[in-house]
Motif scaffolding. Structure first.
Motif, PDB file in Angstrom:
ATOM      1  N   ALA A  75       0.847  -1.199   0.000  1.00 52.91           N
ATOM      2  CA  ALA A  75       0.000   0.000   0.000  1.00 52.91           C
ATOM      3  C   ALA A  75       0.883   1.250   0.000  1.00 52.91           C
ATOM      4  O   ALA A  75       1.987   1.242   0.548  1.00 52.91           O
ATOM      5  CB  ALA A  75      -0.894  -0.011   1.236  1.00 52.91           C
ATOM      6  N   TYR A  77       2.517   4.835   0.943  1.00 51.38           N
ATOM      7  CA  TYR A  77       2.796   5.467   2.229  1.00 51.38           C
ATOM      8  C   TYR A  77       1.864   6.654   2.435  1.00 51.38           C
ATOM      9  O   TYR A  77       1.376   7.253   1.481  1.00 51.38           O
ATOM     10  CB  TYR A  77       4.241   5.960   2.286  1.00 51.38           C
ATOM     11  CG  TYR A  77       5.259   4.864   2.419  1.00 51.38           C
ATOM     12  CD1 TYR A  77       5.383   4.154   3.593  1.00 51.38           C
ATOM     13  CD2 TYR A  77       6.109   4.560   1.371  1.00 51.38           C
ATOM     14  CE1 TYR A  77       6.330   3.142   3.716  1.00 51.38           C
ATOM     15  CE2 TYR A  77       7.047   3.560   1.482  1.00 51.38           C
ATOM     16  CZ  TYR A  77       7.153   2.861   2.659  1.00 51.38           C
ATOM     17  OH  TYR A  77       8.078   1.870   2.782  1.00 51.38           O
ATOM     18  N   ASN A  78       1.697   6.997   3.683  1.00 53.19           N
ATOM     19  CA  ASN A  78       0.925   8.185   4.030  1.00 53.19           C
ATOM     20  C   ASN A  78       1.704   9.404   3.545  1.00 53.19           C
ATOM     21  O   ASN A  78       2.845   9.626   3.927  1.00 53.19           O
ATOM     22  CB  ASN A  78       0.713   8.232   5.542  1.00 53.19           C
ATOM     23  CG  ASN A  78      -0.095   9.415   6.005  1.00 53.19           C
ATOM     24  OD1 ASN A  78      -0.469  10.272   5.213  1.00 53.19           O
ATOM     25  ND2 ASN A  78      -0.367   9.446   7.299  1.00 53.19           N
ATOM     26  N   SER A  79       1.099  10.248   2.696  1.00 54.98           N
ATOM     27  CA  SER A  79       1.808  11.404   2.130  1.00 54.98           C
ATOM     28  C   SER A  79       2.184  12.419   3.196  1.00 54.98           C
ATOM     29  O   SER A  79       3.074  13.252   2.989  1.00 54.98           O
ATOM     30  CB  SER A  79       0.969  12.058   1.036  1.00 54.98           C
ATOM     31  OG  SER A  79      -0.261  12.512   1.578  1.00 54.98           O
ATOM     32  N   ALA A  80       1.552  12.389   4.356  1.00 52.67           N
ATOM     33  CA  ALA A  80       1.900  13.315   5.440  1.00 52.67           C
ATOM     34  C   ALA A  80       3.316  13.054   5.957  1.00 52.67           C
ATOM     35  O   ALA A  80       3.944  13.937   6.531  1.00 52.67           O
ATOM     36  CB  ALA A  80       0.889  13.190   6.575  1.00 52.67           C
ATOM     37  N   LEU A  81       3.844  11.842   5.723  1.00 52.67           N
ATOM     38  CA  LEU A  81       5.214  11.539   6.153  1.00 52.67           C
ATOM     39  C   LEU A  81       6.235  12.398   5.414  1.00 52.67           C
ATOM     40  O   LEU A  81       7.328  12.649   5.912  1.00 52.67           O
ATOM     41  CB  LEU A  81       5.523  10.058   5.906  1.00 52.67           C
ATOM     42  CG  LEU A  81       4.773   9.048   6.749  1.00 52.67           C
ATOM     43  CD1 LEU A  81       5.058   7.643   6.232  1.00 52.67           C
ATOM     44  CD2 LEU A  81       5.200   9.167   8.198  1.00 52.67           C
ATOM     45  N   TRP A  82       5.889  12.854   4.216  1.00 51.38           N
ATOM     46  CA  TRP A  82       6.847  13.560   3.369  1.00 51.38           C
ATOM     47  C   TRP A  82       6.592  15.064   3.317  1.00 51.38           C
ATOM     48  O   TRP A  82       7.161  15.762   2.493  1.00 51.38           O
ATOM     49  CB  TRP A  82       6.792  12.994   1.948  1.00 51.38           C
ATOM     50  CG  TRP A  82       6.845  11.505   1.932  1.00 51.38           C
ATOM     51  CD1 TRP A  82       5.845  10.656   1.586  1.00 51.38           C
ATOM     52  CD2 TRP A  82       7.949  10.681   2.307  1.00 51.38           C
ATOM     53  NE1 TRP A  82       6.245   9.354   1.720  1.00 51.38           N
ATOM     54  CE2 TRP A  82       7.542   9.340   2.165  1.00 51.38           C
ATOM     55  CE3 TRP A  82       9.233  10.935   2.762  1.00 51.38           C
ATOM     56  CZ2 TRP A  82       8.375   8.260   2.448  1.00 51.38           C
ATOM     57  CZ3 TRP A  82      10.066   9.870   3.052  1.00 51.38           C
ATOM     58  CH2 TRP A  82       9.644   8.556   2.892  1.00 51.38           C
ATOM     59  N   THR A  83       5.774  15.598   4.196  1.00 49.35           N
ATOM     60  CA  THR A  83       5.395  17.009   4.153  1.00 49.35           C
ATOM     61  C   THR A  83       6.605  17.936   4.209  1.00 49.35           C
ATOM     62  O   THR A  83       6.728  18.858   3.412  1.00 49.35           O
ATOM     63  CB  THR A  83       4.438  17.327   5.315  1.00 49.35           C
ATOM     64  OG1 THR A  83       3.305  16.481   5.199  1.00 49.35           O
ATOM     65  CG2 THR A  83       3.984  18.783   5.263  1.00 49.35           C
TER      66      THR A  83
END
Length: 98
Positions: A75, A77-83
């Protein structure tokens, strides 16, 4: 064969190489080539001694632990990890290069 048997066989072969080089030195002039082969054989002897010591240490240490395999999901990754992440060599998205 065990590791110890293989190391012993390698040592015997290296001893035979050393004896053969001694005979060659008597038959051939002691030039650069024979000195290089003799030096290489000496390096092999030193390396084999290091390998023997390393193998002995591995036998005395506790058996290696088996690490548990970690499954990584497919799945996204959560895009918030790369903010706040910056692209390597490009800088942050909201800033311009100098």
């Amino acid at each position: 064969m065990s590791v110890q048997d293989d190391l012993t066989a390698a040592q015997r072969t290296l001893d035979e190489l050393t004896r053969t080089l001694g005979r060659l030195e008597q038959q051939v002039s002691a030039g650069l080539e024979i000195r290089r082969v003799r030096t290489d054989a000496d390096h092999l002897r030193e390396s084999l001694a290091l390998l023997r010591d390393s193998a002995a240490q591995e036998r005395t240490q506790a058996p290696a632990r088996h690490h548990e395999m970690v499954t990584i999901p497919d799945a996204p990754y959560n895009s918030a990890l790369w903010t706040d992440a910056e692209d390597e060599g490009l800088g942050a998205r909201d800033r311009h290069a100098p």
